[in-house]
Motif scaffolding. Structure first.
Motif, PDB file in Angstrom:
ATOM      1  N   GLY A 207       0.659  -1.195   0.016  1.00  0.00           N
ATOM      2  CA  GLY A 207      -0.066   0.054   0.121  1.00  0.00           C
ATOM      3  C   GLY A 207       0.681   1.480   0.052  1.00  0.00           C
ATOM      4  O   GLY A 207       0.339   2.520   0.072  1.00  0.00           O
ATOM      5  N   ILE A 208       2.137   1.231   0.165  1.00  0.00           N
ATOM      6  CA  ILE A 208       2.880   2.419  -0.045  1.00  0.00           C
ATOM      7  C   ILE A 208       2.675   3.214  -1.202  1.00  0.00           C
ATOM      8  O   ILE A 208       2.856   4.326  -1.246  1.00  0.00           O
ATOM      9  N   GLY A 209       2.813   2.516  -2.210  1.00  0.00           N
ATOM     10  CA  GLY A 209       2.802   3.193  -3.792  1.00  0.00           C
ATOM     11  C   GLY A 209       1.192   3.899  -3.635  1.00  0.00           C
ATOM     12  O   GLY A 209       1.384   5.259  -4.249  1.00  0.00           O
ATOM     13  N   THR A 210       0.353   3.380  -3.392  1.00  0.00           N
ATOM     14  CA  THR A 210      -1.031   3.926  -3.320  1.00  0.00           C
ATOM     15  C   THR A 210      -1.056   5.055  -2.168  1.00  0.00           C
ATOM     16  O   THR A 210      -1.625   6.476  -2.818  1.00  0.00           O
ATOM     17  N   ASN A 211      -0.530   5.070  -1.182  1.00  0.00           N
ATOM     18  CA  ASN A 211      -0.389   6.086  -0.206  1.00  0.00           C
ATOM     19  C   ASN A 211       0.448   7.374  -0.905  1.00  0.00           C
ATOM     20  O   ASN A 211       0.024   8.651  -0.807  1.00  0.00           O
ATOM     21  N   ILE A 212       1.488   6.939  -1.507  1.00  0.00           N
ATOM     22  CA  ILE A 212       2.290   8.087  -1.942  1.00  0.00           C
ATOM     23  C   ILE A 212       1.494   9.014  -3.185  1.00  0.00           C
ATOM     24  O   ILE A 212       1.390   9.924  -3.222  1.00  0.00           O
ATOM     25  N   MET A 213       0.933   7.971  -4.009  1.00  0.00           N
ATOM     26  CA  MET A 213      -0.131   8.755  -5.103  1.00  0.00           C
ATOM     27  C   MET A 213      -1.087   9.458  -4.717  1.00  0.00           C
ATOM     28  O   MET A 213      -1.388  10.509  -5.203  1.00  0.00           O
ATOM     29  N   ASN A 214      -1.592   8.731  -3.565  1.00  0.00           N
ATOM     30  CA  ASN A 214      -2.681   9.534  -3.020  1.00  0.00           C
ATOM     31  C   ASN A 214      -2.453  11.173  -2.192  1.00  0.00           C
ATOM     32  O   ASN A 214      -3.247  12.091  -2.442  1.00  0.00           O
ATOM     33  N   MET A 215      -1.173  10.981  -1.848  1.00  0.00           N
ATOM     34  CA  MET A 215      -0.616  12.365  -1.367  1.00  0.00           C
ATOM     35  C   MET A 215      -0.290  13.171  -2.435  1.00  0.00           C
ATOM     36  O   MET A 215      -0.608  14.372  -2.252  1.00  0.00           O
ATOM     37  N   LEU A 216       0.239  12.834  -3.449  1.00  0.00           N
ATOM     38  CA  LEU A 216       0.509  13.578  -4.687  1.00  0.00           C
ATOM     39  C   LEU A 216      -0.583  14.219  -5.299  1.00  0.00           C
ATOM     40  O   LEU A 216      -0.952  15.334  -5.574  1.00  0.00           O
ATOM     41  N   LEU A 217      -1.670  13.387  -5.317  1.00  0.00           N
ATOM     42  CA  LEU A 217      -2.898  14.020  -5.904  1.00  0.00           C
ATOM     43  C   LEU A 217      -3.697  14.755  -5.092  1.00  0.00           C
ATOM     44  O   LEU A 217      -4.608  15.831  -5.521  1.00  0.00           O
ATOM     45  N   LYS A 218      -3.581  14.684  -3.774  1.00  0.00           N
ATOM     46  CA  LYS A 218      -4.243  15.547  -2.647  1.00  0.00           C
ATOM     47  C   LYS A 218      -3.470  16.831  -2.762  1.00  0.00           C
ATOM     48  O   LYS A 218      -4.172  18.081  -2.744  1.00  0.00           O
ATOM     49  N   TYR A 219      -2.203  16.781  -3.099  1.00  0.00           N
ATOM     50  CA  TYR A 219      -1.538  18.312  -3.445  1.00  0.00           C
ATOM     51  C   TYR A 219      -2.073  19.023  -4.438  1.00  0.00           C
ATOM     52  O   TYR A 219      -2.367  20.182  -4.603  1.00  0.00           O
ATOM     53  N   VAL A 220      -2.325  18.202  -5.561  1.00  0.00           N
ATOM     54  CA  VAL A 220      -2.684  18.750  -7.016  1.00  0.00           C
ATOM     55  C   VAL A 220      -4.226  19.350  -6.520  1.00  0.00           C
ATOM     56  O   VAL A 220      -4.668  20.449  -6.991  1.00  0.00           O
ATOM     57  N   GLU A 221      -5.038  18.567  -5.998  1.00  0.00           N
ATOM     58  CA  GLU A 221      -6.337  18.975  -5.343  1.00  0.00           C
ATOM     59  C   GLU A 221      -6.463  20.289  -4.731  1.00  0.00           C
ATOM     60  O   GLU A 221      -7.186  21.243  -4.994  1.00  0.00           O
ATOM     61  N   LYS A 222      -5.470  20.294  -3.908  1.00  0.00           N
ATOM     62  CA  LYS A 222      -5.342  21.541  -2.938  1.00  0.00           C
ATOM     63  C   LYS A 222      -4.821  22.652  -3.579  1.00  0.00           C
ATOM     64  O   LYS A 222      -5.162  23.798  -3.451  1.00  0.00           O
ATOM     65  N   LYS A 223      -3.996  22.555  -4.752  1.00  0.00           N
ATOM     66  CA  LYS A 223      -3.557  23.775  -5.677  1.00  0.00           C
ATOM     67  C   LYS A 223      -4.501  24.127  -6.736  1.00  0.00           C
ATOM     68  O   LYS A 223      -4.094  25.189  -7.249  1.00  0.00           O
ATOM     69  N   THR A 224      -5.420  23.457  -6.857  1.00  0.00           N
ATOM     70  CA  THR A 224      -6.506  23.473  -8.050  1.00  0.00           C
ATOM     71  C   THR A 224      -7.183  24.608  -7.401  1.00  0.00           C
ATOM     72  O   THR A 224      -8.209  24.145  -6.594  1.00  0.00           O
ATOM     73  N   PRO A 225      -7.458  25.938  -8.062  1.00  0.00           N
ATOM     74  CA  PRO A 225      -8.494  26.750  -7.506  1.00  0.00           C
ATOM     75  C   PRO A 225      -9.921  26.192  -7.626  1.00  0.00           C
ATOM     76  O   PRO A 225     -10.162  25.650  -8.546  1.00  0.00           O
ATOM     77  N   THR A 226     -10.870  26.784  -6.987  1.00  0.00           N
ATOM     78  CA  THR A 226     -12.154  26.706  -7.164  1.00  0.00           C
ATOM     79  C   THR A 226     -12.581  27.190  -8.605  1.00  0.00           C
ATOM     80  O   THR A 226     -12.194  28.016  -8.982  1.00  0.00           O
ATOM     81  N   GLY A 227     -13.420  26.221  -9.142  1.00  0.00           N
ATOM     82  CA  GLY A 227     -13.765  26.574 -10.505  1.00  0.00           C
ATOM     83  C   GLY A 227     -12.695  26.304 -11.700  1.00  0.00           C
ATOM     84  O   GLY A 227     -13.019  26.301 -12.655  1.00  0.00           O
ATOM     85  N   GLY A 228     -11.740  25.720 -11.167  1.00  0.00           N
ATOM     86  CA  GLY A 228     -10.450  25.434 -12.014  1.00  0.00           C
ATOM     87  C   GLY A 228     -10.465  23.893 -12.234  1.00  0.00           C
ATOM     88  O   GLY A 228     -11.240  23.165 -11.789  1.00  0.00           O
ATOM     89  N   ARG A 229      -9.457  23.476 -13.195  1.00  0.00           N
ATOM     90  CA  ARG A 229      -9.244  22.066 -13.207  1.00  0.00           C
ATOM     91  C   ARG A 229      -7.681  21.966 -13.549  1.00  0.00           C
ATOM     92  O   ARG A 229      -7.085  22.852 -13.956  1.00  0.00           O
ATOM     93  N   SER A 230      -7.151  20.732 -13.270  1.00  0.00           N
ATOM     94  CA  SER A 230      -5.962  20.423 -13.510  1.00  0.00           C
ATOM     95  C   SER A 230      -5.705  19.376 -14.295  1.00  0.00           C
ATOM     96  O   SER A 230      -6.447  18.451 -13.846  1.00  0.00           O
ATOM     97  N   SER A 231      -4.682  19.235 -15.077  1.00  0.00           N
ATOM     98  CA  SER A 231      -4.292  17.978 -15.828  1.00  0.00           C
ATOM     99  C   SER A 231      -3.324  17.240 -15.255  1.00  0.00           C
ATOM    100  O   SER A 231      -2.193  17.922 -14.925  1.00  0.00           O
ATOM    101  N   VAL A 232      -3.352  15.926 -14.783  1.00  0.00           N
ATOM    102  CA  VAL A 232      -2.355  15.371 -13.984  1.00  0.00           C
ATOM    103  C   VAL A 232      -2.084  13.993 -14.869  1.00  0.00           C
ATOM    104  O   VAL A 232      -2.619  13.319 -15.207  1.00  0.00           O
ATOM    105  N   GLN A 233      -0.553  13.900 -15.359  1.00  0.00           N
ATOM    106  CA  GLN A 233      -0.163  13.043 -16.127  1.00  0.00           C
ATOM    107  C   GLN A 233       1.065  12.195 -15.636  1.00  0.00           C
ATOM    108  O   GLN A 233       1.593  12.650 -14.697  1.00  0.00           O
ATOM    109  N   LEU A 234       1.277  10.909 -15.943  1.00  0.00           N
ATOM    110  CA  LEU A 234       2.408  10.055 -15.684  1.00  0.00           C
ATOM    111  C   LEU A 234       2.725   9.197 -16.960  1.00  0.00           C
ATOM    112  O   LEU A 234       1.793   9.265 -17.692  1.00  0.00           O
ATOM    113  N   VAL A 235       3.786   8.767 -16.782  1.00  0.00           N
ATOM    114  CA  VAL A 235       4.068   7.407 -17.629  1.00  0.00           C
ATOM    115  C   VAL A 235       4.049   6.469 -16.764  1.00  0.00           C
ATOM    116  O   VAL A 235       5.082   6.420 -15.826  1.00  0.00           O
TER     117      VAL A 235
END
Length: 137
Positions: free
Chosen positions: A77-105
């Protein structure tokens, strides 16, 4: 397991990349990449770094890179926890009414892991698959 934010060191970065057989860049390149990261996570167990992830981007487009869990600690579950923390950061930085595109390879064969987290596959001949997730707020 302890998760530390923005404390990923060069030594841990290098060791974790080596643990999964990833190629290394020069020390200067790796340090510059760490210095230029928006956000990093390192997972620590008994004073040993066992997982990491980095986020780079410009506020609209984000790229998740270097998600690595040492092979001995995979499937815990470590990878899942790391990913959730990274995505939570993006969500926190996305302004109300905005959107963010998150990509990876994704490494070839790892696509199902990211699909469980809401990423969609964008087939790519180069290596593995590109993955994308849009966060709306």
């Amino acid at each position: 397991m302890e998760y530390k934010e923005n404390l990923l060191s060069y030594e841990d970065y290098r060791t974790l990349r080596e643990s999964v057989g990833w190629h290394l860049f020069s020390k200067n390149q790796m340090q510059q990449a760490l210095d230029n990261s928006l956000y990093t996570i390192v997972a620590v167990e008994n004073n040993q770094s066992v997982g990491m992830g980095r986020l780079i981007g410009d506020g609209m487009y984000f790229l998740i890179v270097d998600v690595v869990v040492h092979p001995v600690f995979q499937k815990c579950g470590i990878g899942t926890n790391i990913m959730n923390m990274l995505l939570k950061y993006v969500e926190k930085k996305t302004p109300t009414g905005g959107r963010s595109s998150v990509q990876l390879v994704a490494e070839k064969g790892k696509e199902p892991f990211y699909e469980k987290l809401g990423f969609k596959t964008i087939p790519n001949e180069f290596c593995g698959s590109g993955m994308r997730k849009v966060i709306h707020k």
